[in-house]
Each structure stands twice: as structure tokens, then as C-alpha cells.
Design an enzyme around this catalytic site. Structure first.
Site, mmCIF file in Angstrom:
data_model
loop_
_atom_site.group_PDB
_atom_site.id
_atom_site.type_symbol
_atom_site.label_atom_id
_atom_site.label_comp_id
_atom_site.label_asym_id
_atom_site.label_seq_id
_atom_site.Cartn_x
_atom_site.Cartn_y
_atom_site.Cartn_z
ATOM 1 N N ASP A 4 0.875 -1.165 0.000
ATOM 2 C CA ASP A 4 0.000 0.000 0.000
ATOM 3 C C ASP A 4 0.923 1.229 0.000
ATOM 4 O OD1 ASP A 4 -2.334 1.623 0.388
ATOM 5 O OD2 ASP A 4 -1.824 1.733 2.522
ATOM 6 N N ASP A 6 -0.050 5.115 1.020
ATOM 7 C CA ASP A 6 -0.240 6.001 2.175
ATOM 8 C C ASP A 6 -0.229 5.195 3.471
ATOM 9 O OD1 ASP A 6 -1.404 8.802 0.915
ATOM 10 O OD2 ASP A 6 -2.037 7.056 -0.241
ATOM 11 N N ASP A 163 -1.535 -0.881 5.905
ATOM 12 C CA ASP A 163 -1.736 -0.348 7.257
ATOM 13 C C ASP A 163 -3.203 -0.161 7.607
ATOM 14 O OD1 ASP A 163 -1.932 1.903 5.428
ATOM 15 O OD2 ASP A 163 -1.974 3.166 7.222
#
Length: 215
Positions: A4, A6, A163
Site C-alpha cells: 500500500d 499512504d 496499514d
């Protein structure tokens, strides 16, 4: 190895918060602290508008605010964005071991591609799948499956590091190993509850989990 963006690969929170605060300032409102925005950065413009103005997609003003946010963010892209500590070394180690890596993000191409270029990674990543690359975004598995195709690998041989809980949901739906980046934004939830096969508290820990078959 897929990441991922961000909150996992890069800390984009300073720029996202800056753009949201510019919208607040333009309306005579004081800036909010970065700490208010950080947990919601993975939700993109929706998260930033939610924090800055307490607006949801059901609100009549939301769409215009989101579009304005996107324009302001794009105009101030990569001013305060940095790699998370250890990401550069981790990527270098993957490359040393000739392990293909790429990015799968819900961030739109208009932001992802310039960021990858300015961070010097556009020619190093083996694939970049943005939020508008496929008809679906995470937690749908389509972006991850598309990335596996671009890497010419079975999904079962791919790992996805994220995250947010939706990252792990998407990884499992795609048949990939899900790695929880417990150092990221987390969306206000506990990564221990996501069901990830692996959890790391800093990027450098990832290398220790690589099985011999990948080395």
C-alpha cells in the site's frame, strides 16, 4: 512483494493535512493539528473532509469539498511527504534479492504517478496500481490480482503489506499473504484483529519474514 502507499510506504499525512487546512483557512477556520488527521489519511479525501469539516459523502457539500481538496492537494504534492523509516533500505534489499515489488493503492493515478516520480521510484517499481486502474478499489481483490498479473506471478506467491484492515481483507480475498504494517495510520483500529498472517512494527522487519523460497 506489494505495498500500500499512504501509511505503509510513504508518510503522506503532512501534505494531506496541509491541503485540508488550506480549505479550512479559506473559510476562516483555524488549522487543525496533524495528529487529528493522521489516523484518517488512508481514507483519502473522504477522511480529510470528514476531519476538517465533519462532512460525510451523504452531505450535500461533500462532493464539492472533496474535489477542491483534491485540487489543492495536487497543487502541493510531495512537499512534506517522506518514506517511512526503513522503507528505502527494505526496497534495496528486495532488489538485491531480485524480488519484484510494486505498489497497490486506492490513491488516484493523478497523485500516485507524480509521487512515485518525485520520490525516484517510478523506474524501480515493477508495477503501480492506483485506485482508478481497475473498476474496483480495495477491499475488493481486483487491484491486487491485477498487480499479480503485471508481475507475472500467481497471487498465492505475492505478499501485500498494508496499514488498514481493508488491505488485509483485500489480500486474503486475492489469495495473498497479508502483512499488517502496524507502524502506519491504522484507521483507528487494532491490527491484531485483522487476521494478517504477519505483522510488522517497522518496515525493516519485513526482510526477516521472507522465506528461503523468496531469497
Amino acid at each position: 512483494m506489494l505495498f500500500d502507499f499512504d501509511g505503509t510506504f510513504a508518510d503522506t499525512a503532512p501534505d494531506m493535512a496541509f491541503a485540508a487546512n488550506l480549505l479550512r483557512n479559506a473559510r476562516g477556520l483555524d488549522s487543525l493539528p496533524l495528529s487529528d488527521y493522521r489516523p484518517h489519511v488512508s481514507r483519502g479525501g473522504r477522511g480529510m473532509i470528514g476531519v476538517a469539516f465533519n462532512k460525510t459523502p451523504d452531505d450535500g457539500e461533500f462532493a464539492a469539498l472533496r474535489d477542491e481538496f483534491h485540487d489543492v492537494y495536487e497543487a502541493n504534492l510531495c512537499q512534506g511527504t517522506t518514506f517511512f523509516d526503513g522503507i528505502e533500505e527494505t526496497i534495496a534489499e528486495l532488489e538485491r534479492r531480485t524480488i519484484a515489488w510494486g505498489i497497490v493503492t486506492n490513491k488516484a493515478t493523478r497523485f500516485t504517478d507524480p509521487l512515485m516520480s518525485r520520490l525516484g521510484l517510478d523506474v524501480r517499481a515493477h508495477c503501480v496500481v492506483s485506485g482508478d486502474t481497475t473498476p474496483h478499489t480495495k477491499p475488493h481483490p481486483a487491484p491486487l490480482l491485477h498487480a499479480a498479473q503485471l508481475l507475472s506471478l500467481p497471487a498465492s506467491e505475492c505478499w501485500y503489506v498494508g496499514d488498514d484492515e481493508r488491505d488485509i481483507v483485500a489480500a486474503h480475498a486475492a489469495g495473498m499473504i497479508g502483512v499488517a504494517a502496524a507502524y502506519g495510520y491504522l484507521g483507528g483500529s487494532n491490527p491484531e484483529s485483522w487476521g494478517a498472517q504477519i505483522s510488522i512494527t517497522r518496515p525493516a522487519e519485513l526482510v526477516a519474514f521472507l522465506p528461503p523460497a523468496l531469497i
